[in-house]
Scaffold this motif. Structure first.
Motif, PDB file in Angstrom:
ATOM      1  N   GLU A 157       0.829  -1.210   0.000  1.00 18.50           N
ATOM      2  CA  GLU A 157       0.000   0.000   0.000  1.00 18.50           C
ATOM      3  C   GLU A 157       0.865   1.262   0.000  1.00 18.50           C
ATOM      4  O   GLU A 157       0.605   2.221  -0.725  1.00 18.50           O
ATOM      5  CB  GLU A 157      -0.877   0.033   1.249  1.00 18.50           C
ATOM      6  N   VAL A 158       1.915   1.244   0.791  1.00 17.19           N
ATOM      7  CA  VAL A 158       2.782   2.431   0.869  1.00 17.19           C
ATOM      8  C   VAL A 158       3.552   2.593  -0.442  1.00 17.19           C
ATOM      9  O   VAL A 158       3.640   3.696  -0.996  1.00 17.19           O
ATOM     10  CB  VAL A 158       3.754   2.330   2.059  1.00 17.19           C
ATOM     11  N   LEU A 159       4.031   1.480  -0.973  1.00 18.08           N
ATOM     12  CA  LEU A 159       4.757   1.552  -2.262  1.00 18.08           C
ATOM     13  C   LEU A 159       3.840   2.088  -3.358  1.00 18.08           C
ATOM     14  O   LEU A 159       4.250   2.893  -4.200  1.00 18.08           O
ATOM     15  CB  LEU A 159       5.282   0.175  -2.661  1.00 18.08           C
ATOM     16  N   ALA A 160       2.558   1.668  -3.304  1.00 15.62           N
ATOM     17  CA  ALA A 160       1.620   2.080  -4.362  1.00 15.62           C
ATOM     18  C   ALA A 160       1.425   3.591  -4.375  1.00 15.62           C
ATOM     19  O   ALA A 160       1.139   4.195  -5.407  1.00 15.62           O
ATOM     20  CB  ALA A 160       0.278   1.387  -4.141  1.00 15.62           C
ATOM     21  N   ARG A 161       1.650   4.215  -3.205  1.00 14.70           N
ATOM     22  CA  ARG A 161       1.442   5.677  -3.152  1.00 14.70           C
ATOM     23  C   ARG A 161       2.470   6.421  -4.009  1.00 14.70           C
ATOM     24  O   ARG A 161       2.288   7.583  -4.349  1.00 14.70           O
ATOM     25  CB  ARG A 161       1.514   6.162  -1.692  1.00 14.70           C
ATOM     26  N   VAL A 162       3.566   5.757  -4.324  1.00 11.83           N
ATOM     27  CA  VAL A 162       4.545   6.378  -5.247  1.00 11.83           C
ATOM     28  C   VAL A 162       4.681   5.508  -6.499  1.00 11.83           C
ATOM     29  O   VAL A 162       5.732   5.494  -7.148  1.00 11.83           O
ATOM     30  CB  VAL A 162       5.920   6.587  -4.563  1.00 11.83           C
ATOM     31  N   ASN A 163       3.585   4.754  -6.782  1.00 13.36           N
ATOM     32  CA  ASN A 163       3.564   3.895  -7.988  1.00 13.36           C
ATOM     33  C   ASN A 163       4.795   2.993  -8.083  1.00 13.36           C
ATOM     34  O   ASN A 163       5.426   2.891  -9.135  1.00 13.36           O
ATOM     35  CB  ASN A 163       3.491   4.760  -9.258  1.00 13.36           C
ATOM     36  N   ALA A 164       5.138   2.394  -6.977  1.00 12.70           N
ATOM     37  CA  ALA A 164       6.353   1.554  -6.974  1.00 12.70           C
ATOM     38  C   ALA A 164       6.003   0.107  -6.640  1.00 12.70           C
ATOM     39  O   ALA A 164       4.992  -0.189  -6.008  1.00 12.70           O
ATOM     40  CB  ALA A 164       7.355   2.092  -5.954  1.00 12.70           C
ATOM     41  N   GLU A 165       6.851  -0.776  -7.098  1.00 11.72           N
ATOM     42  CA  GLU A 165       6.804  -2.207  -6.753  1.00 11.72           C
ATOM     43  C   GLU A 165       8.014  -2.495  -5.870  1.00 11.72           C
ATOM     44  O   GLU A 165       8.959  -1.684  -5.846  1.00 11.72           O
ATOM     45  CB  GLU A 165       6.958  -3.044  -8.044  1.00 11.72           C
ATOM     46  N   PRO A 166       8.040  -3.637  -5.189  1.00 15.20           N
ATOM     47  CA  PRO A 166       9.270  -3.974  -4.438  1.00 15.20           C
ATOM     48  C   PRO A 166      10.483  -3.970  -5.367  1.00 15.20           C
ATOM     49  O   PRO A 166      10.474  -4.650  -6.397  1.00 15.20           O
ATOM     50  CB  PRO A 166       8.967  -5.384  -3.914  1.00 15.20           C
ATOM     51  N   PRO A 167      11.511  -3.193  -5.046  1.00 11.46           N
ATOM     52  CA  PRO A 167      12.669  -3.047  -5.943  1.00 11.46           C
ATOM     53  C   PRO A 167      13.476  -4.336  -6.083  1.00 11.46           C
ATOM     54  O   PRO A 167      13.613  -5.091  -5.135  1.00 11.46           O
ATOM     55  CB  PRO A 167      13.508  -1.954  -5.272  1.00 11.46           C
ATOM     56  N   ARG A 168      13.993  -4.569  -7.311  1.00 11.61           N
ATOM     57  CA  ARG A 168      14.726  -5.802  -7.617  1.00 11.61           C
ATOM     58  C   ARG A 168      16.230  -5.558  -7.812  1.00 11.61           C
ATOM     59  O   ARG A 168      17.008  -6.490  -7.805  1.00 11.61           O
ATOM     60  CB  ARG A 168      14.166  -6.444  -8.906  1.00 11.61           C
ATOM     61  N   THR A 169      16.600  -4.268  -7.923  1.00  9.71           N
ATOM     62  CA  THR A 169      18.036  -3.935  -8.019  1.00  9.71           C
ATOM     63  C   THR A 169      18.308  -2.813  -7.025  1.00  9.71           C
ATOM     64  O   THR A 169      17.367  -2.147  -6.553  1.00  9.71           O
ATOM     65  CB  THR A 169      18.386  -3.412  -9.442  1.00  9.71           C
ATOM     66  N   TRP A 170      19.606  -2.574  -6.722  1.00  5.40           N
ATOM     67  CA  TRP A 170      19.903  -1.496  -5.779  1.00  5.40           C
ATOM     68  C   TRP A 170      19.596  -0.133  -6.407  1.00  5.40           C
ATOM     69  O   TRP A 170      19.197   0.799  -5.702  1.00  5.40           O
ATOM     70  CB  TRP A 170      21.358  -1.595  -5.296  1.00  5.40           C
ATOM     71  N   GLU A 171      19.734  -0.018  -7.728  1.00  6.07           N
ATOM     72  CA  GLU A 171      19.361   1.242  -8.383  1.00  6.07           C
ATOM     73  C   GLU A 171      17.864   1.494  -8.181  1.00  6.07           C
ATOM     74  O   GLU A 171      17.447   2.594  -7.809  1.00  6.07           O
ATOM     75  CB  GLU A 171      19.678   1.191  -9.895  1.00  6.07           C
ATOM     76  N   GLU A 172      17.070   0.444  -8.392  1.00  3.95           N
ATOM     77  CA  GLU A 172      15.621   0.590  -8.194  1.00  3.95           C
ATOM     78  C   GLU A 172      15.315   0.904  -6.736  1.00  3.95           C
ATOM     79  O   GLU A 172      14.454   1.732  -6.425  1.00  3.95           O
ATOM     80  CB  GLU A 172      14.902  -0.723  -8.572  1.00  3.95           C
ATOM     81  N   PHE A 173      16.052   0.237  -5.819  1.00  8.45           N
ATOM     82  CA  PHE A 173      15.807   0.467  -4.391  1.00  8.45           C
ATOM     83  C   PHE A 173      16.015   1.948  -4.077  1.00  8.45           C
ATOM     84  O   PHE A 173      15.170   2.613  -3.464  1.00  8.45           O
ATOM     85  CB  PHE A 173      16.747  -0.400  -3.529  1.00  8.45           C
ATOM     86  N   ASN A 174      17.160   2.477  -4.539  1.00 10.24           N
ATOM     87  CA  ASN A 174      17.488   3.881  -4.229  1.00 10.24           C
ATOM     88  C   ASN A 174      16.492   4.834  -4.873  1.00 10.24           C
ATOM     89  O   ASN A 174      16.041   5.801  -4.244  1.00 10.24           O
ATOM     90  CB  ASN A 174      18.913   4.186  -4.673  1.00 10.24           C
ATOM     91  N   ALA A 175      16.095   4.544  -6.121  1.00 11.47           N
ATOM     92  CA  ALA A 175      15.138   5.430  -6.814  1.00 11.47           C
ATOM     93  C   ALA A 175      13.791   5.408  -6.087  1.00 11.47           C
ATOM     94  O   ALA A 175      13.175   6.464  -5.846  1.00 11.47           O
ATOM     95  CB  ALA A 175      14.964   4.959  -8.258  1.00 11.47           C
ATOM     96  N   THR A 176      13.362   4.220  -5.665  1.00 13.57           N
ATOM     97  CA  THR A 176      12.091   4.098  -4.940  1.00 13.57           C
ATOM     98  C   THR A 176      12.177   4.814  -3.591  1.00 13.57           C
ATOM     99  O   THR A 176      11.264   5.555  -3.200  1.00 13.57           O
ATOM    100  CB  THR A 176      11.758   2.603  -4.717  1.00 13.57           C
ATOM    101  N   ALA A 177      13.314   4.654  -2.919  1.00 14.08           N
ATOM    102  CA  ALA A 177      13.490   5.295  -1.609  1.00 14.08           C
ATOM    103  C   ALA A 177      13.467   6.812  -1.747  1.00 14.08           C
ATOM    104  O   ALA A 177      12.847   7.515  -0.937  1.00 14.08           O
ATOM    105  CB  ALA A 177      14.793   4.826  -0.972  1.00 14.08           C
ATOM    106  N   GLU A 178      14.103   7.321  -2.806  1.00 10.37           N
ATOM    107  CA  GLU A 178      14.103   8.783  -3.015  1.00 10.37           C
ATOM    108  C   GLU A 178      12.677   9.284  -3.261  1.00 10.37           C
ATOM    109  O   GLU A 178      12.266  10.314  -2.735  1.00 10.37           O
ATOM    110  CB  GLU A 178      15.015   9.150  -4.195  1.00 10.37           C
ATOM    111  N   LYS A 179      11.897   8.529  -4.051  1.00  5.39           N
ATOM    112  CA  LYS A 179      10.506   8.941  -4.325  1.00  5.39           C
ATOM    113  C   LYS A 179       9.687   8.931  -3.028  1.00  5.39           C
ATOM    114  O   LYS A 179       8.924   9.859  -2.737  1.00  5.39           O
ATOM    115  CB  LYS A 179       9.856   7.987  -5.348  1.00  5.39           C
ATOM    116  N   LEU A 180       9.878   7.893  -2.231  1.00  5.03           N
ATOM    117  CA  LEU A 180       9.133   7.779  -0.969  1.00  5.03           C
ATOM    118  C   LEU A 180       9.485   8.941  -0.044  1.00  5.03           C
ATOM    119  O   LEU A 180       8.619   9.589   0.548  1.00  5.03           O
ATOM    120  CB  LEU A 180       9.459   6.442  -0.280  1.00  5.03           C
TER     121      LEU A 180
END
Ligand code: GAL
Length: 423
Positions: A157-180
């Motif tokens: 639910e929290v990820l969906a608020r920034v249109n994100a899925e559970p990240p699969r790479t560290w680049e995705e993790f960091n990009a998702t974390a920055e958006k959050l």
């Protein structure tokens, strides 16, 4: 709750016959008695250890509970050291990895070769665990589970608020974390304790350096690996993670961080699958209320495993209690009932996967695949590799870096120096 009680009841009935096989005329008078020192005090942990306690009691045992609060077990290890040094060791101790070998080397543990013979442990215990529970060719502990450390727990639910899925790479993790973070959410729920910082660290080592690098740096303590540019990149990623936690993280217990994800106060937590036990104990459904994904890596698997060791304590009742415990831990029904609640998968080979949740099934598959591709590594944060001195050197540097503005290069230099001194 009711389900686990029913499960416990079924288990009690399933294990009751064990009593007949164990009690013999000469020991009828001595009630099997164990003082059990452990640190399973969170919601999920307590549910799991209750199943073991009930099975022990159903077989005529007297369980004297000796819990020491504090996830990761560092507090419990200090209590154990004090008890042994004062000549008053507990009879049965939840213990892991190198700690088992250190206590065995000190001559404090009973060998369990008779129990192993009677219980056919050679056939039941996987090779990856044999080296953990054997010392100089003898069994000195019995394993109860296999935990996977490299998990990411997400609140969809929290990820969906920034249109994100559970990240699969560290680049995705960091990009998702920055958006959050930009949207005002806590990206990473974390407890600022050395063992938890080290859990993040070893996950990043596996993810950025790969399994071979992990083995070189954390298992073989290869100085070139410790001083490598790859290790600089690991600390670069640790620096990023330190900017994704909330101001209240210092000292927080791991299960309180898990609760933050459960309540939607934070989006993700990097933690071993004992965290899953907290979600399950709260009635949360995997894949709906929370999502489990491996932390980014090339199909790696960081292994942790809990065992029980029997300390040299006098008394016929104690000896019977240790024998009963050693025979219970690897029992097939007990293995199922305990691991279903603990968030881990069975230590015993051949236990049916029926009834395990999708995260556990993923763990079973990932373990087999990691063994196949030689990407199975052993946890340093959770004491499967490295003795207390070396582990302490890692934890000190990792935690200092996480909590200060130390540069990656400074951290690499300090880590190599302190580890080389400690080894
Ligand atoms: C680990 C232990 C797990 C789990 C966790 C949190 O070291 O192996 O069983 O309980 O600590 O306490």
């Amino acid at each position: 709750m009711v389900q686990s009680l029913l499960k416990g009841a079924k288990l009690v009935l399933a294990l009751a016959p064990l009593c007949a096989s164990l009690a013999s005329p000469t020991t009828a008078s001595a009630q099997p008695t164990s003082e059990v020192l452990h640190y399973w005090t969170s919601g999920g942990e307590a549910e799991a250890v209750k199943v073991l306690k009930e099975a022990f009691e159903a077989n005529g045992g007297r369980w004297i509970d000796a819990p020491v609060a504090g996830g990761g077990g560092d507090a419990q290890a200090a209590v154990l050291r004090a008890r042994v040094l004062s000549g008053d060791p507990p009879s049965t101790v939840q213990i892991k990895g190198q700690n088992i070998h250190e206590w065995a080397a000190a001559g404090t543990l009973k060998t369990l070769d008779d129990e192993a013979e009677a219980g056919n442990w050679d056939a039941l215990i996987p090779e990856v665990l044999k080296r953990v529970v054997k010392y100089e060719g003898s069994y000195v502990a019995v394993p109860i589970n296999i935990h996977r450390v490299d998990w990411l727990w997400s609140n969809p639910e929290v990820l969906a608020r920034v249109n994100a899925e559970p990240p699969r790479t560290w680049e995705e993790f960091n990009a998702t974390a920055e958006k959050l973070k930009a949207a005002g959410y806590i990206p990473l729920a974390h407890g600022g304790q050395p063992w938890q910082d080290a859990t993040l660290f070893e996950v990043v080592v596996l993810g950025i350096g790969g399994a071979d690098f992990y083995k070189n740096a954390l298992e073989e303590l290869n100085e070139d690996a410790l001083r490598s540019d790859t290790m600089v990149k690991v600390f670069d990623q640790m620096r990023k993670l330190s900017t994704y936690v909330d101001p209240g993280f210092p000292g927080r217990e791991w299960n309180l961080a898990t609760a933050m994800v459960m309540r939607g106060e934070a989006a993700m937590q990097i933690m071993g699958d004992w965290a899953k036990a907290e979600f399950l104990a709260a009635g949360e459904v995997p894949g709906e209320d929370f999502i489990c994904t491996p932390t980014p890596s090339n199909n790696g698997f960081i292994l942790n495993s809990d065992s029980f060791a029997m300390f040299r304590v006098p008394g016929e009742d104690v000896a019977e209690g240790q024998k009963l415990m050693a025979s219970l831990v690897l029992d097939e029904e007990l293995q199922r009932a305990f691991n279903l609640l603990k968030g881990s998968i069975p230590a015993r080979k051949g236990v049916s996967s029926e009834g395990f949740d999708p995260c556990a099934l993923q763990s079973m598959e990932a373990l087999a695949s990691a063994e196949e591709s030689d990407a199975l590594v052993n946890s340093l944060a959770h004491e499967i590799v490295q003795d207390g001195a070396v582990r302490g050197a890692f934890l000190d540097v990792i935690t200092e870096h996480f909590n200060t503005d130390m540069s990656s290069q400074e951290a690499v230099n300090l880590l190599a120096e302190t580890v080389m001194l400690a080894r």
